[in-house]
Design an enzyme around this catalytic site. Structure first.
Site, PDB file in Angstrom:
ATOM      1  N   THR A  23       0.841  -1.205   0.000  1.00 43.35           N
ATOM      2  CA  THR A  23       0.000   0.000   0.000  1.00 43.35           C
ATOM      3  C   THR A  23       0.872   1.248   0.000  1.00 43.35           C
ATOM      4  O   THR A  23       0.598   2.210  -0.724  1.00 43.35           O
ATOM      5  CB  THR A  23      -0.911  -0.007   1.244  1.00 43.35           C
ATOM      6  N   ALA A  24       1.948   1.239   0.805  1.00 43.47           N
ATOM      7  CA  ALA A  24       2.804   2.428   0.895  1.00 43.47           C
ATOM      8  C   ALA A  24       3.466   2.724  -0.446  1.00 43.47           C
ATOM      9  O   ALA A  24       3.461   3.864  -0.929  1.00 43.47           O
ATOM     10  CB  ALA A  24       3.859   2.235   1.982  1.00 43.47           C
ATOM     11  N   ALA A  58      -9.013  -0.975   7.046  1.00 43.10           N
ATOM     12  CA  ALA A  58      -9.912   0.049   7.594  1.00 43.10           C
ATOM     13  C   ALA A  58      -9.208   1.391   7.497  1.00 43.10           C
ATOM     14  O   ALA A  58      -8.017   1.501   7.796  1.00 43.10           O
ATOM     15  CB  ALA A  58     -10.250  -0.267   9.043  1.00 43.10           C
ATOM     16  N   LYS A  86     -17.468   3.445   5.967  1.00 46.95           N
ATOM     17  CA  LYS A  86     -17.163   3.312   7.394  1.00 46.95           C
ATOM     18  C   LYS A  86     -17.484   4.641   8.084  1.00 46.95           C
ATOM     19  O   LYS A  86     -16.982   5.691   7.666  1.00 46.95           O
ATOM     20  CB  LYS A  86     -15.675   2.963   7.554  1.00 46.95           C
TER      21      LYS A  86
HETATM   22  P1  FAD Z   1       4.105  -4.236   2.828  1.00 47.80           P
HETATM   23  O1  FAD Z   1       2.680  -4.422   2.479  1.00 47.80           O
HETATM   24  O2  FAD Z   1       4.736  -5.281   3.678  1.00 47.80           O
HETATM   25  O3  FAD Z   1       4.894  -4.117   1.472  1.00 47.80           O
HETATM   26  C1  FAD Z   1       6.298  -4.259   1.418  1.00 47.80           C
HETATM   27  C2  FAD Z   1       6.734  -4.324  -0.038  1.00 47.80           C
HETATM   28  O4  FAD Z   1       8.141  -4.376  -0.071  1.00 47.80           O
HETATM   29  C3  FAD Z   1       6.227  -5.551  -0.782  1.00 47.80           C
HETATM   30  O5  FAD Z   1       5.882  -5.196  -2.098  1.00 47.80           O
HETATM   31  C4  FAD Z   1       7.448  -6.457  -0.795  1.00 47.80           C
HETATM   32  O6  FAD Z   1       7.447  -7.349  -1.888  1.00 47.80           O
HETATM   33  C5  FAD Z   1       8.545  -5.419  -0.937  1.00 47.80           C
HETATM   34  N1  FAD Z   1       9.855  -5.908  -0.512  1.00 47.80           N
HETATM   35  C6  FAD Z   1      10.278  -6.195   0.745  1.00 47.80           C
HETATM   36  N2  FAD Z   1      11.552  -6.657   0.703  1.00 47.80           N
HETATM   37  C7  FAD Z   1      11.925  -6.617  -0.592  1.00 47.80           C
HETATM   38  C8  FAD Z   1      13.121  -6.963  -1.297  1.00 47.80           C
HETATM   39  N3  FAD Z   1      14.214  -7.477  -0.687  1.00 47.80           N
HETATM   40  N4  FAD Z   1      13.136  -6.806  -2.649  1.00 47.80           N
HETATM   41  C9  FAD Z   1      12.065  -6.328  -3.309  1.00 47.80           C
HETATM   42  N5  FAD Z   1      10.913  -5.985  -2.704  1.00 47.80           N
HETATM   43  C10 FAD Z   1      10.856  -6.140  -1.362  1.00 47.80           C
HETATM   44  N6  FAD Z   1      -3.446   0.106   8.370  1.00 47.80           N
HETATM   45  C11 FAD Z   1      -4.590   0.797   8.277  1.00 47.80           C
HETATM   46  O7  FAD Z   1      -4.571   1.956   7.869  1.00 47.80           O
HETATM   47  N7  FAD Z   1      -5.772   0.218   8.632  1.00 47.80           N
HETATM   48  C12 FAD Z   1      -5.841  -1.035   9.127  1.00 47.80           C
HETATM   49  O8  FAD Z   1      -6.928  -1.531   9.407  1.00 47.80           O
HETATM   50  C13 FAD Z   1      -4.638  -1.749   9.297  1.00 47.80           C
HETATM   51  N8  FAD Z   1      -4.630  -2.996   9.821  1.00 47.80           N
HETATM   52  C14 FAD Z   1      -3.441  -3.627  10.021  1.00 47.80           C
HETATM   53  C15 FAD Z   1      -3.405  -4.854  10.691  1.00 47.80           C
HETATM   54  C16 FAD Z   1      -2.192  -5.462  10.947  1.00 47.80           C
HETATM   55  C17 FAD Z   1      -2.142  -6.759  11.710  1.00 47.80           C
HETATM   56  C18 FAD Z   1      -0.986  -4.890  10.491  1.00 47.80           C
HETATM   57  C19 FAD Z   1       0.334  -5.560  10.718  1.00 47.80           C
HETATM   58  C20 FAD Z   1      -1.020  -3.696   9.807  1.00 47.80           C
HETATM   59  C21 FAD Z   1      -2.226  -3.043   9.593  1.00 47.80           C
HETATM   60  N9  FAD Z   1      -2.269  -1.814   8.973  1.00 47.80           N
HETATM   61  C22 FAD Z   1      -3.435  -1.130   8.881  1.00 47.80           C
HETATM   62  C23 FAD Z   1      -1.063  -1.243   8.408  1.00 47.80           C
HETATM   63  C24 FAD Z   1      -1.051  -1.500   6.905  1.00 47.80           C
HETATM   64  O9  FAD Z   1      -1.172  -2.869   6.644  1.00 47.80           O
HETATM   65  C25 FAD Z   1       0.228  -0.987   6.318  1.00 47.80           C
HETATM   66  O10 FAD Z   1       0.448   0.320   6.738  1.00 47.80           O
HETATM   67  C26 FAD Z   1       0.142  -0.970   4.823  1.00 47.80           C
HETATM   68  O11 FAD Z   1      -0.252  -2.214   4.345  1.00 47.80           O
HETATM   69  C27 FAD Z   1       1.441  -0.582   4.213  1.00 47.80           C
HETATM   70  O12 FAD Z   1       2.338  -1.631   4.232  1.00 47.80           O
HETATM   71  P2  FAD Z   1       3.692  -1.419   3.471  1.00 47.80           P
HETATM   72  O13 FAD Z   1       3.392  -1.089   2.043  1.00 47.80           O
HETATM   73  O14 FAD Z   1       4.524  -0.481   4.240  1.00 47.80           O
HETATM   74  O15 FAD Z   1       4.402  -2.843   3.574  1.00 47.80           O
END
Ligand code: FAD
Length: 507
Positions: A23-24, A58, A86
């Site tokens: 998502t980020a 959410a 929501k």
């Molecule tokens: P990730 O989704 O983990 O993405 C990481 C990315 O990096 C992936 O594409 C992966 O493939 C890539 N990557 C990692 N290492 C490498 C590598 N070596 N080489 C290439 N690519 C790599 N937020 C809300 O706003 N509402 C909610 O209800 C909510 N519920 C949550 C419940 C739980 C239990 C958790 C843990 C989090 C929740 N969050 C919620 C937070 C939300 O899930 C995250 O903020 C959001 O999904 C963003 O995640 P991210 O993109 O930072 O990381």
């Protein structure tokens, strides 16, 4: 390693690499490409093998602002992500087992310039003239009665429940439309310039490497760039927030989707239920010191309905925040920057705030230490405010029935939160500082809901006699009731407005 940038000649930023496609990563790619796509060369690297965290469903109303900046069509977005509306969060068993309240996104009552509505309501309760605090809030009553509609003049404050994987795919399509190049590969190593400490390139498993001027770390909990390569320390807040684990599972929907997230407290944590159009996102957040995975999973599975669609998955985390989320030429967003449990659905909001802040300070002509310091100062203030709000839910409770709740009740609060709680308990007053996410009404709903009863109300409320106060309160409550009575059911409204297209028939 922190390097003084004043000795480094500023270099224009033309090439941006976003590491990670959760998502980020895709939110950042969408926003930066929409605004600066014509001036920048933007590449996003993600690894299918590693995948995303797959939760985060959410949201809070600020997401509407993000979509408005991106000019995203709401109906298309909702259909593509199976989204529902929501209106708030139902907190069940938090103050005491069997006691519920809703933290809604709406305004409650009408404020006077000297004193918030809570003071008039407080006097009304004393005089037995007032109903429940939530009776004076449109969004809260609509949530309780499972109703929803868009109202003129943004008369209904709302957010979405959405499918996180579909949201990333939706944003990917958007960002690629604005020229973002996607590379599917695993990042094997991060190369840095020994003199400046800046990142120069990411080495990929496909043998090639990608160079850039600015790197955005969206690699999730791994924090490959900001943590592993740049060595930015993590501030651990687990002495205030004991939960360090979650188990997530999806189930089929068995009843019409409600327009609120359910947050149900258990013996050593809490459980979420997030209704989408055709399925429900479920999970339990818990403190592993007080309950093991098997017991937490058993609690979760005993409290869900509908066919189980996915295998329950354990996720570990450390509550806290990286001391600096911008270091050198690396900015971290999402889980790479820190994590606060999803009790108030704030993570996607924090990603959005990080992106907006970066856009406001975008280092087109070079990275200056002053920008870095200001970015980090604002980020820290923002997340500490949210941290305090989350701790409030755990600490202010009558629950003492398990060791977990007893530990929450006795924890040593951050002074900023202590002051806010004491102020409200003494005088019913709440003040919001600029840039704080949660407005007065959020604090009031949660502080009342968790069981704080202010000792007094503002004297402005005493200027009204009983009859005047009764008419004032009844008028607001009556207006809320009349509006809610005209709203359609939430599920019907969603189906008509943005029902997700049926999957293609299999051949
Ligand atoms: P990730 O989704 O983990 O993405 C990481 C990315 O990096 C992936 O594409 C992966 O493939 C890539 N990557 C990692 N290492 C490498 C590598 N070596 N080489 C290439 N690519 C790599 N937020 C809300 O706003 N509402 C909610 O209800 C909510 N519920 C949550 C419940 C739980 C239990 C958790 C843990 C989090 C929740 N969050 C919620 C937070 C939300 O899930 C995250 O903020 C959001 O999904 C963003 O995640 P991210 O993109 O930072 O990381």
């Amino acid at each position: 390693m922190t390097i003084d940038r004043s000795s480094i000649p500023p270099r224009p930023v033309r090439r941006v690499v976003i590491a990670g496609g959760g998502t980020a990563g895709w939110m950042a790619a969408a926003a930066i490409s929409k605004v600066l796509g014509q001036r920048l060369d933007i590449t996003l690297i993600e690894s299918d093998e590693i995948g995303t965290v797959g939760v985060g469903e959410a949201t809070i109303p600020t997401l509407l602002n993000f979509h408005s900046l991106l000019e995203i069509n709401e109906q298309e977005f909702m259909a593509a992500t199976q989204a529902t509306f929501k209106l708030g969060i139902s907190f069940e068993n938090w103050r005491a087992v069997g006691a519920d309240y809703i933290h809604s996104f709406g305004m409650t009552g009408v404020d006077h310039w000297t004193a918030g509505f809570q003071h008039f309501w407080h006097k009304g309760r004393e005089r037995e003239l007032a109903g429940a605090y939530g009776d004076y809030c449109l969004e809260l009553k609509a949530a309780q009665l499972n109703r929803f509609a868009h109202l003129p003049k943004n008369g209904m404050n709302y957010a979405y429940h959405l499918d996180a994987s579909r949201y990333a795919r939706f944003l990917r399509k958007f960002a690629e439309g604005y020229g973002v190049r996607r590379v599917e590969a695993k990042i094997d190593a991060v190369r840095r310039d020994p003199a400046s400490g800046d990142i120069t390139a990411l080495q990929l498993d496909s043998v090639s490497s990608i160079e850039a001027d600015l790197f955005i770390d969206c690699t999730g909990f791994r924090a490959l760039l900001i943590g592993q390569a740049m060595g930015q320390p993590y501030q651990d807040w687990s002495h205030w927030l004991f939960a360090d684990s979650a188990i997530a599972v999806q189930t089929a929907a068995t009843r019409p989707a409600v327009p609120y997230t359910r947050s149900i407290a258990h013996g050593a944590g809490w459980q979420w239920q997030i209704p989408l159009q055709e399925r429900v996102g479920n999970g339990i957040v818990f403190a592993s010191t007080y309950v093991d995975d098997a017991a937490a999973e058993a609690t979760l599975m005993a409290n869900i309905g509908g066919a189980v669609l996915t295998t329950p998955r354990v996720i570990r985390f450390k509550p806290g925040q990286r001391a600096r989320t911008w270091a050198g030429n690396c900015v971290a967003l999402g889980l790479a920057s820190g994590f606060l449990e999803p009790i108030e659905s704030t993570s996607i909001h924090l990603i959005q705030r990080g992106i907006v802040r970066l856009m406001q300070m975008f280092p087109t002509d070079g990275i200056f230490q002053t920008d870095i310091d200001e970015y980090n100062r604002q980020t820290a203030a923002e997340i500490e405010h949210i941290r305090d709000f989350i701790i409030l839910h755990y600490h202010v409770t009558e629950r003492r029935d398990t060791p977990f709740w007893r530990a929450c009740a006795s924890l040593d609060l951050p002074p900023s939160l202590r002051q806010r709680i004491d102020l409200f308990a003494d005088s019913g007053r709440v003040f919001r500082a600029p840039n704080e996410l949660f407005a007065e009404n959020s604090w009031i709903q949660v502080m009342l809901g968790q069981g704080i009863h202010p000792r007094q109300h503002h004297p402005s409320a005493d200027l009204m006699g009983d009859e005047e106060l009764r008419a004032f309160l009844d008028n607001i409550r009556g207006g809320v009731e009349r509006t809610v009575a005209q709203l359609p059911g939430h599920q019907d409204y969603v189906e008509r407005y943005c029902g997700a297209p049926a999957p293609p028939a299999s051949r």
